[in-house]
Enzyme design. Structure first.
Site, PDB file in Angstrom:
ATOM      1  N   SER A  35     -42.819  21.351 -63.201  1.00 37.47           N
ATOM      2  CA  SER A  35     -42.479  22.560 -62.440  1.00 37.47           C
ATOM      3  C   SER A  35     -43.404  22.891 -61.273  1.00 37.47           C
ATOM      4  CB  SER A  35     -42.428  23.759 -63.384  1.00 37.47           C
ATOM      5  OG  SER A  35     -43.625  23.866 -64.122  1.00 37.47           O
ATOM      6  N   ASP A 260     -46.259  34.790 -65.101  1.00 39.88           N
ATOM      7  CA  ASP A 260     -46.231  34.043 -66.369  1.00 39.88           C
ATOM      8  C   ASP A 260     -47.562  33.351 -66.687  1.00 39.88           C
ATOM      9  OD1 ASP A 260     -46.347  31.838 -64.674  1.00 39.88           O
ATOM     10  OD2 ASP A 260     -44.282  31.213 -65.048  1.00 39.88           O
ATOM     11  N   HIS A 263     -47.374  29.213 -63.784  1.00 36.34           N
ATOM     12  CA  HIS A 263     -46.888  28.581 -62.556  1.00 36.34           C
ATOM     13  C   HIS A 263     -47.667  29.083 -61.355  1.00 36.34           C
ATOM     14  CE1 HIS A 263     -43.173  27.872 -65.092  1.00 36.34           C
ATOM     15  NE2 HIS A 263     -43.528  26.680 -64.670  1.00 36.34           N
TER      16      HIS A 263
END
Ligand SMILES: *[C@@H]1O[C@H](CO)[C@@H](O)[C@H](O)[C@H]1NC(C)=O
Ligand SMILES: *[C@@H]1O[C@H](CO)[C@@H](O)[C@H](O)[C@H]1NC(C)=O
Ligand SMILES: *[C@@H]1O[C@H](CO)[C@@H](O)[C@H](O)[C@H]1NC(C)=O
Length: 288
Positions: A35, A260, A263
């Site tokens: 990601s 979060d 990320h």
């Protein structure tokens, strides 16, 4: 008559050019991993808990005619954020390092950079064992598609210059996958290079800063994956590293991260992209 034939031919050529999108780039770069390579900058939960991208595109990430991307249909088109749309399937893609990498490369290398082609291939939440070549299953789609995308990128011209690899957070979330990471990574890089011969493929490897908190992580081992990345970069030729722990991030204040805590935010992704460009240019810039 000959003239008529010629003009019909020209029209057909122009038509097929416009159908197939932009012409081929000069210098091609492969972007793969999970990601933080795909890009989550500007992606946060909305009031219903759905992940949405805020659509904010900083100047370092704006589209411009000298930056193309190989789209999911394997055709060149003007690159725009989010670069991994249609590639990082079923995930909400945001700002990643690709566009700031290309902008910085163009700014520093000047005309030598020519038209830059980006080949986004990253997939969020993936383990290295999903990426590696499986000799007992030559049809395993992940590796096969990856190699096919690389080969498609230079089939009409241009040169594949490097692979940027930013992955391992999911493997670091579990001790067994973390401890298999070194062998897997080494085999993966070796197989890629063999399967795209005779291309010369330098690899710029980002050492990860976090393990994936969305995986089962009662046995996480970030240190094992980081050590594996360091060792592979020493044991195989033509691998350079950047260390994500040196990015402008702070685990206490959450600076540099999305809400979060896992990320990278847009600012951090821009730093990653510029660092990729500086690292590539410092060792291989003479090739452009
Ligand atoms: C994406 O999500 C759809 C619907 O849940 C699913 O059918 C499909 O297999 C998913 N595709 C991938 C590549 O994960
Ligand atoms: C892989 O796919 C090809 C083409 O569909 C097929 O002929 C071959 O048997 C498959 N191989 C395996 C090991 O599944
Ligand atoms: C992170 O932020 C805290 C709180 O402001 C500070 O004390 C610490 O030095 C910072 N860490 C780094 C590595 O900059």
């Amino acid at each position: 008559m000959a003239l008529l034939k010629l003009s019909i031919m020209l029209c057909t050529m122009l038509f097929s050019l416009s159908l197939s999108g932009a012409a081929s780039p000069k210098n091609i770069f492969i972007l793969a991993g999970q990601s933080n390579m795909a890009g989550r900058g500007g992606v946060e939960k909305d009031q219903s808990g759905n992940l949405v991208w805020d659509r904010l595109v900083p100047p370092e990430c704006e589209p411009q005619p000298s930056i193309l991307r190989l789209n999911p249909e394997r055709e060149w088109e003007t690159a725009r954020e989010p670069l991994h749309v249609g590639i990082d399937i079923n995930r909400t893609a945001g700002i990643g390092p690709g566009m700031p990498f290309a902008h910085h490369l163009l700014a520093k290398a000047g005309p030598n950079a020519g038209v830059v082609g980006l080949v986004p291939c990253a997939r969020g939440g993936t383990l290295i064992e999903q990426w590696i070549k499986n000799p007992s299953n030559p049809n395993a789609t992940f590796y096969k598609n990856f190699i096919e995308r690389i080969k498609a990128s230079d089939k009409d011209g241009g040169v594949v210059r490097a692979l940027f690899w930013f992955q391992g957070e999911s493997d670091a979330a579990m001790s067994d996958t973390a401890h298999r990471y070194k062998d897997n990574l080494k085999q993966f890089f070796t197989d890629i290079r063999n399967d795209i011969k005779p291309r010369f493929l330098p690899i710029i490897l980002a050492k990860i800063a976090v393990y994936d908190p969305f995986m089962k992580h009662d046995t996480h081992d970030l240190a094992a994956v980081r050590a594996a990345q360091e060792e592979v970069s020493k044991e195989l030729p033509d691998i350079l590293t950047i260390d994500a722990l040196q990015l402008p991030i702070n685990f206490t204040t959450n600076a540099g991260f999305n809400l979060d805590h896992a990320h990278f935010n847009t600012n951090t992704e821009i730093v990653v992209g510029k660092w990729f460009a500086d690292t590539y240019l410092s060792h291989y810039g003479h090739l452009l």
